[in-house]
Design a protein around this motif. Structure first.
Motif, PDB file in Angstrom:
ATOM      1  N   GLU A 811       0.814  -1.216   0.000  1.00 56.79           N
ATOM      2  CA  GLU A 811       0.000   0.000   0.000  1.00 56.79           C
ATOM      3  C   GLU A 811       0.847   1.265   0.000  1.00 56.79           C
ATOM      4  O   GLU A 811       0.488   2.265  -0.600  1.00 56.79           O
ATOM      5  N   LYS A 812       1.949   1.193   0.677  1.00 56.07           N
ATOM      6  CA  LYS A 812       2.749   2.413   0.756  1.00 56.07           C
ATOM      7  C   LYS A 812       3.462   2.706  -0.561  1.00 56.07           C
ATOM      8  O   LYS A 812       4.053   3.760  -0.719  1.00 56.07           O
ATOM      9  N   LEU A 813       3.399   1.782  -1.462  1.00 59.44           N
ATOM     10  CA  LEU A 813       3.974   2.024  -2.779  1.00 59.44           C
ATOM     11  C   LEU A 813       2.915   2.447  -3.792  1.00 59.44           C
ATOM     12  O   LEU A 813       3.192   2.556  -4.977  1.00 59.44           O
ATOM     13  N   LEU A 814       1.715   2.641  -3.309  1.00 63.51           N
ATOM     14  CA  LEU A 814       0.623   3.011  -4.216  1.00 63.51           C
ATOM     15  C   LEU A 814       0.055   4.358  -3.806  1.00 63.51           C
ATOM     16  O   LEU A 814       0.040   4.704  -2.626  1.00 63.51           O
ATOM     17  N   THR A 815      -0.390   5.071  -4.774  1.00 65.67           N
ATOM     18  CA  THR A 815      -1.046   6.329  -4.451  1.00 65.67           C
ATOM     19  C   THR A 815      -2.540   6.072  -4.328  1.00 65.67           C
ATOM     20  O   THR A 815      -3.091   5.223  -5.022  1.00 65.67           O
ATOM     21  N   PRO A 819      -2.407  11.116  -9.183  1.00 65.30           N
ATOM     22  CA  PRO A 819      -1.843  12.434  -8.873  1.00 65.30           C
ATOM     23  C   PRO A 819      -2.243  13.490  -9.906  1.00 65.30           C
ATOM     24  O   PRO A 819      -2.559  13.154 -11.054  1.00 65.30           O
ATOM     25  N   PHE A 828       0.937   7.776 -15.669  1.00 64.45           N
ATOM     26  CA  PHE A 828       1.609   7.907 -14.385  1.00 64.45           C
ATOM     27  C   PHE A 828       2.564   6.747 -14.144  1.00 64.45           C
ATOM     28  O   PHE A 828       3.718   6.938 -13.741  1.00 64.45           O
TER      29      PHE A 828
ATOM     30  N   HIS B 480       4.482  11.612  -5.022  1.00 63.98           N
ATOM     31  CA  HIS B 480       3.064  11.287  -4.881  1.00 63.98           C
ATOM     32  C   HIS B 480       2.828  10.098  -3.963  1.00 63.98           C
ATOM     33  O   HIS B 480       1.713   9.880  -3.522  1.00 63.98           O
ATOM     34  N   PRO B 482       2.655   7.934  -0.701  1.00 66.45           N
ATOM     35  CA  PRO B 482       2.232   8.466   0.600  1.00 66.45           C
ATOM     36  C   PRO B 482       3.347   8.759   1.587  1.00 66.45           C
ATOM     37  O   PRO B 482       3.345   9.818   2.219  1.00 66.45           O
TER      38      PRO B 482
END
Lengths: 903, 542
Positions: A811-815, A819, A828, B480, B482
């Motif tokens: 998850e932390k690698l996904l926005t 953007p 993107f 972008h 998080p």
């Protein structure tokens, strides 16, 4: 003004061209007309309109009053609508100011009559109380009042004239003023003067013109005024200031807007540029070729010469004046021309010959020849008469060598080899060794000798080289024989070639020639002898060779190798031809194998060749030395070569064995060395049953495939699959997996168990079983689970598992959302796909990839933008280079842009 | 026959100098490095963290004024010179290169150490020497203090409200509430450099008296005109004692004026109501509440409320003038006062207005009916704004005691600077090389900041430079995601500002919610929500 002119005209026609027209008359006529207008208004309207309103109406349709009137005045008014003043009439105007009272008296009567005629005019009052009336009725009857007033004025004026004896003009102004004064109220916007209200009583251009009548230029002026009158429109009253300002502002804004808009392409380009660089305005020097050329100053002699020629006054003048003069300067005499042409032709032919020769030389494949040629060249350069510098250099070199020799004593029995020999004793050594030792000592002596006597050191050098090479690597017998043959050939060639007689200089003198001839003959003799000797020694060698081959067989290096090579190739070819059915891979491999082995053998052969050749004495040494050396070699020949060849083969074996460890190819190639006669036989049989190690793999493959072809029947696809997946039930496994994942993501609620001490008193609990709420909860949980399972995306998909578990690490690698500047997910993702680091990109690309948006220098003042023309239709792909003063555009940065756009 | 061998020519592998790097060959095949993305992400994260560690934006404070700093001017021709004017009429010229607070003490101690070292070398200890040392230290300190103010320009009787320097940097123009415009000769840079002039003070080159107080002055970029703002806009020439021309539009007084650097004949002014005509008492409580919560300054609030009662045109307006037609061009009326305007030096059509309602509004001078961008983040009135010479960002100073840096097209600030001692910021400037920011505040100090908080000062080696660039590029690429986003965005704020921000957000949210509900409960289409870019605009006057 026009109107009053009309009236004049009318009157004139009526009065039968009276030339005396008094000024007062005109005045009167004006007033009369006004009165008529008034009357007409009165007649027309039932209810009385206020004066102002009527004026408005008049302005809207000024000529409607005329149609209803049959009065004199009204006809006048009618005429005035569409007729214009006649010039002849104007000529009479100059009498305007002449005081003729006759008419004045007539006119008031007219007015009176008219006034009487008009039946509605009951408001008329003489005297001064008219003003009150006028005010009360909002200036309804001011015209009439004026008339009456005028009458009084006239009388008053006459009286004045009579008293003072001054012309009436003097009192004109007073009269005018009086009109104003006569009104009881000050002039204001609510109480305008009559002039303003009527739009009359102003000075016209004609009035002014009359005063200059008859003077030069009057005619033109008049013409102009008439034209103006014809075309002229009434000037509009100026707009209020507010409106004017507003319009001005609008215009100003429009203008400034337009001015700002011209910056747009420039700004756009700056914004779109991947990088904007603020750089110092460095003057990079002259920008044009002309500027650079003008700065040129000749320094060397050649340059000076050139410049003196180029800047020659004659030439310059000719340049400036005429081209033909230049041609004259260019003139060359016929002789010069022919000379130069011949020279060029000669040079060309020489060049051509040289070229042809070089081509021929190049075609020669003999390595020996080339080697010798090279050495020749070197020798030539040494032997050539050289200039002082070169000589000095050479001397230095030799001096250095000498010093080195003296320091190291390399050739003075210092080496291990020499020491061993000395230890053993010279007597124990054989001839060759002794000779070598002697040679070495000689070398030493030569090297350590003083400079002047070092001329002949070259040959001994070579011999020492030869010794070295002899030591390091050897050759075999036939090398020696070859060598001998070559020496023989050389000698012959020398004999043949050496008859070039110089045809100039000291050597061309007859006695010298004779001496040379003699010497040559002697040398020839010697050479012939040498050849004979060579031949004999060759024969000897051949004999020994044959014996040795029979004796040693496989042991000696090259010969054996060559034989094995041929043996190997043959069977391989056969294999290829026989195993046509085997797959191409194997074939290819075999081929490769052959290639490799061939290459290796060839290489080895070459190697040996080279080694043996390097043994060989230089052919270009003088004949005697050749002879000596060859003899020496001949003596050394058999034993030396034997030794060396042993060494060689050992080496080879070692090499191959080491390769054996590394790869399988090595193994095969090692086996190549083994005697393969029976192998060859097997190959000839067609199918290698106990195949040779050499081609084991390939052979096996080939056999297998051929066997398959004969017995195997192709199974169907389904059968194949069934066979392949026999024993594993994929379907069931998948289902199990799916269930597992489902359970993992939506775990089954725990079955409620009786926990003693929880819920209720133990005793009661035991009796009642589980409490109802626990059961209820369990039920709920179950239902929920089923619900969620049913709602799963893969609930109805049989062969799919869609995991609904959130991976926190991922998850932390996904926005969360897309953007801002990006419009689609793909773009993107693309933008962060390629890495930009120096580890993942070549150094040249990295710089462009990581270039920041704004490049500036600390401490450099950045000035605001300056205008420059930019092609607005130019597409991006250019990088902006900007400096304080001027900007340069670098056009070939498209790559940069593209890359940056990605990132 | 072909034999393939590895061949490397010595030419390619021989270094020219011993310092040169050895040539290394890489295989850039992505299949060999499958973790490259993960590696780069981690690096970006580290870069973001390092940025936080190295963020030390404050360079130093310059104290000397004895009243609040009201205005500043930069010397367009000399990087180190900055002028400041204060509320008591004092004008000073500072040398910002030699005036950092930390350097002062550090420098002094260093001299002392050096001196002791010198003494110890000679093994000479004596009481007198100590005395000498102490006096030396004191002296050094004094010198440092004086050196910071290079020059003073005494003369103004009241507050100095506006200052500007001519493009060549020779003339300084100042104006103030004492109704005078004064022209000063700026000392030459070489004198400044030499440092021997401890405290020069110069006489004004010219003094022009006006009728009304002057509020602002600005110099044309290319040309010798300057404009003053007060009751009207006056255009002056250096050599004339009377204004060349003056503009007046409406009755309001002009409080700021700026020339367009790109288009020298265009200037923008902002104006406000001259007289506050309202009964203040009944609404004073409300005003106070607004001031506390929203950070509005009192005067603007009062006028704002007056405004809502008596809708009057020409109040808080932004006006454009064109000198070529010597006429005003356009007026834009906003709901709140615009305190300052700054043109983008690289985009002559755009300007940004610092508004009393805590926001900045970027406008295109050609389309004034809508702001191009609204820059929010301040929690109180924005007092001053200045564009970076690169045109890519601008700095604002606010009544909320912070300085913020915005992107020219960014809705929120990139950076916020604050210190404990910095009070209301009245003026800010970007240095001419776009790498420093100077702020002047109520606490009589000028402060020097780095434009990029974590930038490494001094000369960088090429490799260092490349490293920084790489880190920047990485941060930009992964901004972008998080984690990176969180670290890059995070700023520690003083409690009052943080709370005011939170409150502001709450209020805005409440308003939005109410609006939404109102919309939901009325006939569709009857209530139209205007975008923020238009909401604060009343009208555009031709």
């Amino acid at each position: 003004m026009q109107s009053h002119k009309m009236i004049e005209k009318k009157r004139k026609s009526r009065d039968g061209k009276k030339h005396d027209r008094p000024q007062k008359f005109t005045k009167k006529s004006k007033f009369s007309k006004k009165k008529g207008k008034n009357e007409d208004e009165k007649r027309r309207t039932g209810p009385r309109l206020p004066q102002s309103l009527r004026k408005e109406l008049d302005r809207v349709n000024p000529n409607d009053q005329s149609c209803s009137e049959e009065d004199e005045e009204d006809v006048n008014g009618d005429v005035y609508e569409y007729e214009e003043g006649v010039p002849e009439e104007e000529s009479k105007k100059n009498r305007r100011f002449d005081s003729v009272e006759n008419y004045e008296y007539e006119l008031p009567k007219d007015f009176k009559d008219e006034n009487v005629d008009s039946d509605e005019d009951d408001d008329f009052d003489g005297g001064e109380n008219e003003i009150a009336h006028h005010k009360g009725k909002k200036g309804d009857l001011d015209q009439l009042d004026d008339d009456v007033e005028d009458e009084d004025d006239e009388r008053h004026l006459r009286m004045l004239q009579g008293i003072t004896g001054m012309p009436s003009q003097a009192f004109q102004d007073r009269k005018k003023n009086k009109v104003v004064v006569s009104e009881g109220y000050p002039e204001s916007e609510y109480n305008p003067t009559r002039d303003v209200l009527d739009g009359d009583g102003r000075i016209a251009i004609e009035d002014l013109l009359e005063s200059i009548q008859g003077k030069p230029g009057y005619r033109e002026l008049r013409k102009i005024t008439r034209q103006v009158e014809k075309k002229g429109k009434l000037l509009q009253a100026p707009l209020p200031k507010e409106d004017r300002d507003r319009l001005e502002r609008i215009a100003a804004y429009k203008q400034s807007k337009k001015d700002i808009t011209r910056w747009e392409p420039l700004v756009k380009r700056n914004r779109e540029a991947p990088t904007i660089i603020f750089d110092k305005d460095t003057d990079s020097g002259f920008s044009t070729i002309g500027a650079i050329a003008s700065e040129f100053e000749p320094r060397t002699e050649f340059e000076k010469k050139m410049s003196s020629l180029v800047n020659d006054d004659d030439v310059m003048a000719a340049h400036k004046e005429d081209g033909s003069r230049l041609l004259e300067l260019n003139k060359i005499s016929l002789e010069d021309y022919i000379n130069s042409r011949n020279h060029i032709a000669k040079m060309r032919s020489l060049l051509f010959r040289h070229e042809v020769k070089m081509k021929r030389v190049k075609k020669i494949k003999s390595k020996t020849y080339h080697r010798l040629l090279k050495k020749d060249r070197l020798k030539g350069s040494v032997g050539m008469p050289m200039d002082a510098e070169e000589a000095k250099e050479l001397a230095m070199k030799q001096e250095f060598k000498r010093a080195e020799e003296r320091m190291t004593l390399r050739h003075k029995n210092q080496s291990k080899w020499a020491q061993r020999i000395v230890k053993r004793g010279m007597d124990a050594q054989d001839e060759g060794t002794r000779a070598a030792m002697a040679e070495q000592l000689h070398q030493h002596a030569l090297l350590t000798r003083k400079m002047n006597s070092m001329k002949d050191s070259s040959s001994s050098d070579d011999s020492s080289d030869e010794e070295d090479s002899e030591k390091s690597d050897g050759s075999d017998e036939d090398k020696a024989s070859k060598l001998l043959a070559q020496a023989q050939e050389k000698t012959r060639r020398v004999l043949e070639e050496d008859d070039g007689v110089p045809d100039s200089g000291v050597l061309s003198l007859p006695f010298m020639k004779r001496a040379m001839k003699k010497r040559k003959e002697a040398a020839d003799e010697e050479g012939r002898l040498a050849i004979q000797e060579f031949e004999s020694s060759l024969k000897e060698l051949e004999d020994t060779d044959g014996a040795k081959i029979t004796k040693t067989g496989t042991v000696s290096g090259r010969r054996v190798f060559g034989a094995s090579k041929t043996q190997v190739i043959e069977p391989k070819n056969k294999i290829r031809s026989s195993s046509y059915s085997s797959d191409s891979e194997a074939e290819l491999e075999a081929q490769e194998d052959i290639d490799v082995s061939l290459g290796r053998t060839d290489d080895m052969e070459n190697n040996i060749n080279v080694n043996s050749v390097s043994l060989y004495v230089d052919a270009d040494i003088a004949q005697d030395s050749v002879l000596k050396n060859s003899e020496l070699v001949k003596d050394l020949g058999p034993k030396m070569t034997y030794e060396v060849s042993m060494l060689k083969s050992n080496k080879w074996k070692k090499m191959s064995s080491s390769r054996n460890e590394v790869d399988t190819n090595g193994k095969r190639s090692q086996k190549v060395v083994e005697p393969v006669t029976h192998n060859q036989d097997i190959e000839l049989e067609g199918v290698g049953e106990d195949s040779d190690a050499d081609s084991e793999g390939q052979m096996l493959d080939g056999i297998l495939s051929s066997e398959h072809k004969s017995s195997y029947k192709l199974p169907s696809q389904a059968e194949l699959i069934r066979e392949a997946f026999a024993g594993d039930d994929v379907q069931e496994e998948f289902n199990k997996d799916k269930e597992e994942i489902m359970n993992l993501e939506n775990p089954e609620p725990e079955k409620p168990v009786q926990l003693p001490g929880w819920g209720q008193w133990t005793r009661v609990q035991k009796k009642k079983g589980l409490p109802s709420w626990v059961l209820e909860e369990h039920e709920n949980a179950k239902r929920n689970r089923e619900e969620t399972l049913r709602k799963r995306k893969d609930a109805h998909l049989k062969h799919v598992i869609i995991s609904e578990k959130l991976d926190k690490k991922a998850e932390k690698l996904l926005t969360g959302t897309l953007p801002y500047p990006f419009t689609s997910k793909e773009v993107f993702e693309q933008s962060i796909r390629m890495p930009i680091g120096p580890e993942f990109n070549p150094a040249t690309a990295v710089k462009a990839l990581i270039r920041p948006e704004v490049v500036k220098k600390q401490g450099l003042i950045i000035k605001p933008i300056r205008y420059e023309d930019v092609d607005s239709h130019e597409r991006g792909g250019e990088e902006r280079r900007q400096s304080g003063q001027k900007r340069r555009i670098n056009r070939n940065k498209g790559r940069v842009k593209a890359v940056v756009a990605k990132s | 026959m072909k034999v393939k061998v590895i061949s490397r020519s010595t030419d390619e592998f021989t270094r020219e100098r011993s310092q040169d790097l050895q040539r290394v060959f890489h295989n850039f095949d992505p299949n060999l490095r499958t973790q490259e993305k993960a590696v780069e992400y981690q690096r970006a994260l580290n870069a973001a963290k390092l940025d936080k560690i190295f963020a030390r934006p404050f360079i130093g404070a310059m104290d000397g004024h004895i009243d609040a700093v009201s205005c500043m001017a930069k010397n367009p021709n000399y990087l180190k010179g900055i002028f400041s004017g204060s509320m008591d009429g004092d004008i000073r010229l500072w040398d910002i290169a030699n005036s950092t607070g930390s350097e002062r003490t550090g420098g002094a101690s260093e001299t002392v150490i050096a001196f002791f070292f010198f003494l110890s070398c000679f093994r000479y200890y004596h009481f007198d020497v100590y005395l000498l040392v102490t006096t030396f230290v004191g002296f050094g300190n004094v010198i440092e203090v004086i050196r910071r103010t290079v020059c003073r320009f005494p003369g103004h009787q009241g507050a100095v409200r506006g200052m500007t320097a001519s493009t060549d940097g020779r003339t300084l123009v100042s104006c103030g509430t004492d109704c005078t415009v004064r022209l000063w000769n700026v000392p030459v840079a070489t004198i400044m450099e030499s440092g021997n002039l401890s405290d020069c003070s110069s006489e004004p080159q010219a003094v022009y008296m006006g009728e009304n107080a002057y509020w602002a002055v600005d110099h044309q970029w290319s040309g010798d005109l300057f404009a003053t703002a007060g009751a009207q806009v006056d255009i002056w020439n250096h050599n004339r004692s009377q204004p060349v021309s003056s503009f007046k539009w409406g009755t309001d007084s002009v409080i700021s004026v700026r020339f367009n650097p790109g288009e020298p004949n265009l200037l923008a002014t902002s104006a406000r109501l001259r007289v506050v005509r309202a009964k203040v008492y009944d609404i004073l409580v409300f005003v106070h509440a607004m001031h506390v919560c929203w950070g509005f300054s009192y005067s603007s609030l009062v006028s704002d409320i007056t405004y809502s009662r008596t809708l009057r045109a020409g109040d808080r307006s932004i006006m454009l003038y064109d000198l070529r037609v010597s006429s005003p061009a356009r007026k834009l009326i906003m709901r709140t006062k615009t305190n300052c305007i700054s043109w983008n030096p690289m985009e002559p059509m755009n300007f940004t207005a610092a508004n009393e309602d805590c926001n900045c509004y970027s406008y295109d001078a050609r389309k004034l009916n809508e702001a191009k961008c609204v820059h929010k983040d301040h929690v109180s009135a924005v007092m001053d704004i200045d564009f970076s010479p690169t045109g890519r960002e601008f700095v604002t100073g606010s009544y909320d005691r912070t300085v913020r840096i915005f992107q020219y097209n960014g809705g929120h600030s990139r950076e916020i600077y604050h210190t404990k001692r910095m009070q209301r910021v009245f003026c800010v400037k970007f240095s001419c090389d776009a790498s420093y920011v100077i702020s002047g505040s109520d606490d009589t100090n000028l402060r020097l900041w780095k434009a990029k908080a974590s930038e490494q000062l001094g000369i960088l080696l090429p490799r260092e430079q490349r490293r920084h660039e790489y880190n920047e590029a990485l941060k930009k690429r992964y901004k972008h995601l998080p984690e990176v986003k969180r670290i890059v965005r995070h700023r520690h704020l003083p409690k009052p500002i943080y709370k005011a921000g939170v409150l502001r957000r709450v209020m805005i949210e409440a308003e939005r919610r109410k609006d939404h509900r109102r919309k939901a409960h009325s006939a569709p289409g009857s209530i139209v929500t205007e975008p923020m870019r238009k909401r604060r605009i009343i009208k555009e006057v031709e």
